[in-house]
Design an enzyme around this catalytic site. Structure first.
Site, PDB file in Angstrom:
ATOM      1  N   ASP A 199       4.888  -7.177   0.739  1.00 24.69           N
ATOM      2  CA  ASP A 199       3.706  -6.307   0.709  1.00 24.69           C
ATOM      3  C   ASP A 199       2.652  -6.813  -0.281  1.00 24.69           C
ATOM      4  OD1 ASP A 199       2.300  -4.167   1.642  1.00 24.69           O
ATOM      5  OD2 ASP A 199       3.166  -2.734   0.233  1.00 24.69           O
TER       6      ASP A 199
HETATM    7  C1  IPE Z   1       5.003  -2.190   5.780  1.00 24.54           C
HETATM    8  O1  IPE Z   1       3.654  -2.284   5.888  1.00 24.54           O
HETATM    9  C2  IPE Z   1       5.529  -3.344   5.059  1.00 24.54           C
HETATM   10  C3  IPE Z   1       5.442  -4.657   5.708  1.00 24.54           C
HETATM   11  C4  IPE Z   1       5.410  -5.725   4.974  1.00 24.54           C
HETATM   12  C5  IPE Z   1       5.486  -4.811   7.146  1.00 24.54           C
HETATM   13  P1  IPE Z   1       2.608  -1.411   5.041  1.00 24.54           P
HETATM   14  O2  IPE Z   1       2.209  -2.152   3.810  1.00 24.54           O
HETATM   15  O3  IPE Z   1       1.495  -1.107   5.996  1.00 24.54           O
HETATM   16  O4  IPE Z   1       3.393  -0.098   4.645  1.00 24.54           O
HETATM   17  P2  IPE Z   1       2.801   1.286   4.152  1.00 24.54           P
HETATM   18  O5  IPE Z   1       2.065   1.857   5.325  1.00 24.54           O
HETATM   19  O6  IPE Z   1       1.910   0.987   3.003  1.00 24.54           O
HETATM   20  O7  IPE Z   1       3.999   2.117   3.777  1.00 24.54           O
HETATM   21  C1  IPE Z   2       2.083  -6.678   4.313  1.00 25.42           C
HETATM   22  O1  IPE Z   2       0.869  -6.862   3.630  1.00 25.42           O
HETATM   23  C2  IPE Z   2       2.152  -7.510   5.568  1.00 25.42           C
HETATM   24  C3  IPE Z   2       1.815  -6.790   6.828  1.00 25.42           C
HETATM   25  C4  IPE Z   2       1.962  -5.527   7.019  1.00 25.42           C
HETATM   26  C5  IPE Z   2       1.339  -7.602   7.942  1.00 25.42           C
HETATM   27  P1  IPE Z   2      -0.287  -5.844   3.869  1.00 25.42           P
HETATM   28  O2  IPE Z   2      -1.113  -6.332   5.031  1.00 25.42           O
HETATM   29  O3  IPE Z   2       0.265  -4.461   3.998  1.00 25.42           O
HETATM   30  O4  IPE Z   2      -1.170  -5.932   2.553  1.00 25.42           O
HETATM   31  P2  IPE Z   2      -1.603  -4.722   1.620  1.00 25.42           P
HETATM   32  O5  IPE Z   2      -0.353  -3.982   1.260  1.00 25.42           O
HETATM   33  O6  IPE Z   2      -2.551  -3.873   2.398  1.00 25.42           O
HETATM   34  O7  IPE Z   2      -2.245  -5.379   0.441  1.00 25.42           O
HETATM   35 MG    MG Z   3       0.882  -2.979   2.624  1.00 26.95          MG
END
Ligand code: IPE
Ligand code: IPE
Ligand code: MG
Length: 281
Positions: free
Chosen positions: A34
């Site tokens: 994340d």
């Molecule tokens: C879930 O995605 C984690 C992944 C890396 C796929 P999000 O970053 O969108 O999760 P939430 O919505 O903040 O919980």
């Molecule tokens: C996690 O990183 C990867 C995917 C869900 C594709 P994010 O895209 O959620 O990045 P943040 O959490 O918004 O910074």
């Molecule tokens: Mg995220």
């Protein structure tokens, strides 16, 4: 050819892993990668750049994991909920994933170097055709590899996995019931027939995507977030949960070493807890 500096870094890593291996080592690490968009925002870069940087971080972390003998690595790459993001963003993430999977299948890639077996867990019907084909090709062409196992959760949520496993268990039972009916066993072995119709925990677990793979010893969610966001909810009951502050593209070797040390500190309790739970089953 590796440079002198690369060779030196490798030797240093080996020494560190040797010292770490005096303690209990994880067999399976799961990452919720994340913070990619925040990484790009912080640097005033395009969003996609964050995900690209995230992929580079992933390759380095996988190398370190394999060097230290971790057999299973699972990554949360894209959840079913992430399809609710802007269509352009979903499209560019799918394109990036396809590009990177295709790269991984090239001869020079680390997948061939380490003989990695690739799994993709999730509802592949939700993927666009080019990505689905790449995913299927990647699984097919690495299924006989005997090295470490990399499982990529894409179009995945734990609730969807559970629903899928229940559906598959019901289908299996229905087929079995049909067979028993056809051979007339229902009348002869009435009790046996009733017992066969019950779905057991073992039946259900056999149909989880994770069947055959041990539960993760450590689940790491970067960017300091403390949610599981519907990731391996059943499998992480006794995992050591960690939420280090770096955003995923910044997650480095030293963060990984620190995560192992934290796991080793919590290991006796986790082991005892998991043992007690297995005894009660
Ligand atoms: C879930 O995605 C984690 C992944 C890396 C796929 P999000 O970053 O969108 O999760 P939430 O919505 O903040 O919980
Ligand atoms: C996690 O990183 C990867 C995917 C869900 C594709 P994010 O895209 O959620 O990045 P943040 O959490 O918004 O910074
Ligand atoms: Mg995220």
């Amino acid at each position: 050819m590796p440079t002198f500096f690369e060779k030196l870094c490798y030797m240093v890593r080996r020494c560190i892993f040797y010292v770490l291996s005096i303690g209990p080592m994880p067999n399976h690490i799961a990452f919720i990668m994340d913070g990619n968009r925040r990484y790009a925002n912080k640097r005033s870069l395009e969003r996609g750049t964050g995900h690209r940087a995230g992929f580079s971080a992933l390759i380095s972390i996988l190398r370190y994991c394999y060097e230290m003998g971790v057999k299973y690595v699972t990554i949360y790459a894209f959840s079913i909920d992430n399809f609710r993001r802007k269509p352009e963003e979903v499209q560019s993430t799918m394109d990036l994933m396809k590009e990177k999977i295709d790269e991984l299948l090239k001869e020079q890639s680390f997948v061939n170097e380490y003989e990695v077996r690739l799994n993709f867990w999730g509802n592949h019907n939700l993927l666009n055709d080019p990505l689905r084909l790449s995913v299927e090709k990647a699984m097919r062409s690495t299924c006989h590899n005997t090295g470490p196992v990399l499982s990529v959760c894409v179009a995945y949520t734990s609730t969807d996995e559970i629903a899928h496993a229940i559906e598959m268990s019901c289908h299996e039972k229905r087929d079995l019931m049909k067979e028993l009916h056809a051979c007339g066993c229902k009348n002869d072995f009435f009790e046996e027939f009733d017992m066969q119709s019950v779905i057991s925990v073992a039946d259900f677990e056999r149909h989880l995507y994770t069947s055959g793979c041990p539960d993760p010893d450590i689940v790491i969610r970067t960017s300091g977030e403390t949610r599981l966001s519907n990731f391996l909810l059943l499998q992480s009951s006794f995992s050591h949960l960690q939420n280090p502050t770096p955003l995923w593209p910044d997650f480095s070797f030293s963060h990984l070493v620190w995560a192992i040390l934290k796991y080793q500190r919590g290991h006796p309790y986790l082991q005892e807890r998991s043992r007690r739970s297995k005894k009660m089953e």
